[in-house]
Design an enzyme around this catalytic site. Structure first.
Site, PDB file in Angstrom:
ATOM      1  N   SER A 182       0.827  -1.189   0.109  1.00  0.00           N
ATOM      2  CA  SER A 182      -0.194  -0.020   0.264  1.00  0.00           C
ATOM      3  C   SER A 182       0.997   1.129  -0.136  1.00  0.00           C
ATOM      4  CB  SER A 182      -0.954   0.082   1.102  1.00  0.00           C
ATOM      5  OG  SER A 182      -1.988   1.058   1.131  1.00  0.00           O
ATOM      6  N   ASP A 280      -7.971  -2.851  -7.503  1.00  0.00           N
ATOM      7  CA  ASP A 280      -7.574  -2.752  -6.287  1.00  0.00           C
ATOM      8  C   ASP A 280      -8.521  -2.085  -5.508  1.00  0.00           C
ATOM      9  OD1 ASP A 280      -4.811  -2.130  -4.337  1.00  0.00           O
ATOM     10  OD2 ASP A 280      -6.152  -0.482  -4.173  1.00  0.00           O
ATOM     11  N   HIS A 348      -6.479  -5.826  -1.760  1.00  0.00           N
ATOM     12  CA  HIS A 348      -5.413  -4.762  -1.404  1.00  0.00           C
ATOM     13  C   HIS A 348      -4.317  -5.301  -0.779  1.00  0.00           C
ATOM     14  CE1 HIS A 348      -4.309  -0.581  -1.298  1.00  0.00           C
ATOM     15  NE2 HIS A 348      -3.836  -0.882   0.095  1.00  0.00           N
TER      16      HIS A 348
END
EC number: 3.1.1.-
Length: 451
Positions: A182, A280, A348
């Site tokens: 991330s 995502d 994610h």
């Protein structure tokens, strides 16, 4: 500073990525190894502080056997803060202060020391860099007004941690991999070549970003929400001077664009692997359809359950995938040392947990798991390790964070562990958080706020 509701929405929404990126592992079977925190005691001399002034930290799990001279460093993720108010609030949490962090963390996925779950890297020295600066380890500034004092020192934190690790064996590394998830995945793009510069010239050094390829996307209201957010972030935290100078020169007079991986990627010299979902979930909810772009709630049902999307909404999702692949195409065609795994899951971060990294039910492209593809790329096994999955809904191996098929929906309501246990556990929280954000936006979306 005055910001639009659009930026307020995105700032508030970062709590989603905090949970999704680095929650306790939700896996069946043996738990991962719990590793203690190390504070960087010499960081103060370098001016390297978390937002609140606390010392930065990392967790080190020593390698053994044939892996004792190899290193994997993982940037922790957890969103960003792009204005004073959000950074002040962040400084009161584990995302802005080591005072509030857990003193031990569980190492799973690519950090696992279990040979069956992580065969290529299990015996390496493994480090998780704790995230407490709010700018992907890239800022170098500070703010003080007599009431609040904030340290924007992510770049110095990065340097301080590396300098602390070098005498512990990193300086003699034979092999090394810099990775992150991330906001931490974005950090790998920003620091990859710098990481290489610290290590021996004969070392094999490579980098991998997981869920860090944040697009400079146009949202469904024709706004560039992420571009506006990153522009303020770069300005507030003094990031520009730490961005790749070749990139900022090429993109003058908008150097903040070099915070986007798609623009800085071509300037990175170190071999790079990109792991990302083409759908995502964070980018779907806050890049493509941020709450400010859907103030009437037309996308609410679709964002919570992909099977509820209408044809127009599905077209927008497919368009987002097309844009991501377009941004990656030059890398795909021309990078001789690069690798990629771009699947079509609503997910994610996929390298941090056993069940998505390497397990009997892990996501696959051409029958290869993420761990197998990354290992083949790093060690040069076979042909190029570049995998792109077919578009939604064809991939049946996904661990979706939101329901994307009838089977996902049934799994999220079934008891016991199943194929998609991660999605099963996270779906309820994801729905609850999104309903909360939709409620907040419905109350405040007609005004501008100082945030």
């Amino acid at each position: 500073m005055k910001t639009t509701t659009r930026l307020l929405d995105l700032t508030a929404a970062m709590v989603l990525v905090v949970y999704v990126s680095f929650s306790p592992p939700l896996v069946s079977g043996e738990p991962g190894r719990r590793v203690s925190m190390t504070l960087v005691r010499d960081a103060a001399a370098l001016g390297a502080f978390c937002l609140d002034g606390s010392l930065p930290a990392y967790h080190l799990d020593r390698g053994f056997g044939a892996g004792s001279n190899n290193w994997i460093l993982q940037f922790e993720g957890g969103g960003w803060c792009n204005d004073i108010a959000s950074c002040v609030e962040r400084a009161k949490t584990r995302r802005g202060s080591t005072r509030y962090m857990s003193k031990t963390v569980v190492f799973t996925g690519v950090l696992s020391n279990n040979a069956s779950q992580n065969p290529d890297f299990y015996n390496w020295n493994k480090v998780r860099l704790r995230y407490c600066d709010g700018a992907s380890f890239a800022g170098d500034s500070q703010f003080g007004n007599g009431t609040s004092l904030l340290y924007f020192r992510g770049q110095r934190i990065w340097n301080a941690i590396i300098l602390d690790l070098l005498p512990k064996g990193l300086a003699k590394a034979h092999k090394a991999l810099l990775t992150g998830c991330s906001a931490g995945g974005l950090s790998t793009f920003l620091h990859c070549d710098n990481f290489t510069s610290y290590l021996p010239k004969n070392a094999s050094v490579k980098c991998m970003s997981d869920a860090g390829f944040f697009l400079d996307a146009i949202d469904v209201a024709a706004n560039r929400t992420m571009r506006s957010f990153y522009s303020q972030l770069v300005s507030l935290q003094g990031i520009q001077k730490n961005l790749d100078p070749s990139c900022t020169h090429a993109f003058f007079p908008e150097p903040s664009l070099c915070f986007f991986p798609q623009y800085v990627l071509r300037f990175i010299k170190t071999p790079f692997f990109i792991l990302n979902s083409a759908y995502d979930v964070f980018q779907f909810h806050h890049g493509l359809v941020p709450p400010s772009a859907d103030q009437t709630g037309r996308w609410n049902r679709c964002k919570l359950n992909v099977t509820a999307c209408n044809p127009h909404q599905l077209d927008a999702l497919q368009g987002f995938r097309k844009d991501m692949l377009g941004a990656l195409m030059n890398f795909f065609r021309n990078s001789t040392r690069g690798g990629m795994f771009i699947n079509s899951c609503f997910d994610h971060c996929q390298s941090a947990l056993e069940e998505t990294w390497l397990s009997p039910t892990s996501p696959r492209i051409n029958n290869k798991t993420i761990a197998e593809t990354v290992g083949d790329w790093y060690f040069g096994r076979g042909e190029e390790a570049k995998e792109i999955g077919c578009p939604y809904p064809c991939d049946k191996t996904c661990h979706n964070l939101i329901p994307a098929s009838t089977s996902d929906f049934l799994a999220s309501n079934a008891s016991g562990s199943g194929h998609n246990s991660r999605g099963t556990h996270l779906t309820f929280l994801f729905l609850l958080l999104n309903f909360f954000f939709f409620f907040v936006i419905s109350k405040f979306s007609k005004k501008d706020y100082v945030t």
